[in-house]
Motif scaffolding. Structure first.
Motif, short mmCIF file in Angstrom:
data_model
loop_
_atom_site.label_atom_id
_atom_site.label_comp_id
_atom_site.label_asym_id
_atom_site.label_seq_id
_atom_site.Cartn_x
_atom_site.Cartn_y
_atom_site.Cartn_z
N TYR A 1 -53.93 12.28 -48.38
CA TYR A 1 -53.79 12.89 -47.07
C TYR A 1 -52.36 13.38 -46.86
O TYR A 1 -51.41 12.64 -47.07
CB TYR A 1 -54.15 11.89 -45.96
N GLY A 2 -52.22 14.61 -46.43
CA GLY A 2 -50.89 15.15 -46.16
C GLY A 2 -50.96 16.65 -45.98
O GLY A 2 -51.90 17.31 -46.42
N TRP A 3 -49.93 17.19 -45.32
CA TRP A 3 -49.89 18.62 -45.05
C TRP A 3 -49.96 19.44 -46.32
O TRP A 3 -50.55 20.52 -46.35
CB TRP A 3 -48.60 18.97 -44.32
N ARG B 1 -43.51 12.82 -46.97
CA ARG B 1 -43.96 13.31 -45.66
C ARG B 1 -44.98 14.41 -45.80
O ARG B 1 -45.91 14.52 -45.01
CB ARG B 1 -42.74 13.80 -44.86
N ASP C 1 -47.70 14.32 -34.45
CA ASP C 1 -47.58 14.50 -35.89
C ASP C 1 -47.46 15.96 -36.30
O ASP C 1 -47.50 16.27 -37.48
CB ASP C 1 -48.78 13.87 -36.60
N TYR D 1 -47.02 14.97 -48.57
CA TYR D 1 -48.20 14.61 -49.35
C TYR D 1 -48.76 13.23 -49.04
O TYR D 1 -49.74 12.82 -49.65
CB TYR D 1 -47.90 14.74 -50.84
N GLY D 2 -48.15 12.54 -48.09
CA GLY D 2 -48.70 11.27 -47.65
C GLY D 2 -48.30 10.11 -48.53
O GLY D 2 -48.07 10.26 -49.72
N LYS D 3 -48.25 8.94 -47.93
CA LYS D 3 -47.91 7.74 -48.66
C LYS D 3 -48.83 6.58 -48.27
O LYS D 3 -48.50 5.42 -48.42
CB LYS D 3 -46.45 7.36 -48.41
N ASP D 4 -49.98 6.93 -47.71
CA ASP D 4 -50.95 5.92 -47.31
C ASP D 4 -51.65 5.37 -48.55
O ASP D 4 -52.26 6.13 -49.30
CB ASP D 4 -51.98 6.55 -46.36
N PRO E 1 -54.34 8.19 -50.18
CA PRO E 1 -53.13 8.78 -50.78
C PRO E 1 -53.16 10.30 -50.85
O PRO E 1 -52.14 10.94 -51.02
CB PRO E 1 -53.11 8.18 -52.19
#
Length: 207
Positions: free
Chosen positions: A114-116, A103, A86, A105-108, A112
């Motif tokens: 979670y992300g770089w 990618r 990753d 900032y996350g899309k979980d 939500p």
């Protein structure tokens, strides 16, 4: 989920990653020069310009400047400390802005946030052609794009304008980034940054 890539695209991705590995010295940080090899010029910009919804359009201008196809985007902190698939993703000239944003900032739906883009990581970007390379320290709030124009002076002008990027002395004097303001930087740190990222024509005579 990433779309399936054909053999040609996979080869371009491998070349872009190889270029980034060869270009950036992971053990170095600002104010040192993090770039290996010879580069024609360095231009500084506000780091947030890599983390906005329209950032994808700026990256596409960079690709178009050298007729490139793919960008290797790497989280240098993860890459420097552990083996993690990753730590890298790839941006193509067809990539949508929303895809790039998701990618970063996350899309979980469960996590939500979670992300770089939420963390103070350091990043590297370059293409399979390797005519330019970006190094960005999110904590420092600025990044730098190195360009190698070869026999085509001015080919990256549009991309540099898209990032509002400036040579180091101008970036300090007319900065759009608070942390580059002379009153904020320690003098010794600021002078080392200028020394390491100025072209030979820009350096003071005593250097």
């Amino acid at each position: 989920m990433e779309p399936p890539f054909d053999a040609e695209t996979k080869n371009l991705m491998r070349q872009a990653k190889k270029n980034l590995d060869a270009t950036l010295a992971l053990e170095r940080r600002f104010p040192d020069n993090v770039f290996r090899g010879r580069w024609d010029a360095f231009y500084f910009f506000n780091a947030e310009l890599l983390f906005e919804r329209d950032s994808a359009e700026r990256l596409k201008v960079l690709l178009a400047s050298e007729n490139g196809a793919v960008i290797c985007v790497r989280n240098l902190d993860i890459a420097n400390t552990e083996r993690n698939p990753d730590d890298t993703f790839f941006f193509e000239k067809e990539t949508l802005g929303e895809t790039y944003w998701a990618r970063l900032y996350g899309k979980d739906p469960v996590f939500p946030g979670y992300g770089w883009g939420y963390s103070m990581y350091n990043y590297g970007y370059t293409s399979e052609l390797g005519g330019w390379c970006i190094y960005c320290e999110k904590m420092a709030e600025f990044g730098v794009v190195a360009v190698c124009e070869g026999g085509a002076p001015g080919q990256f002008t549009s991309a540099i304008k898209a990032f509002g990027a400036l040579p180091i002395k101008q970036a300090i004097e007319h900065t759009r980034c608070y942390t580059l303001t002379p009153g904020i930087l320690l003098e010794e740190w600021r002078m080392k940054l200028i020394q390491n990222y100025s072209s030979s024509q820009e350096r003071p005579q005593e250097w």
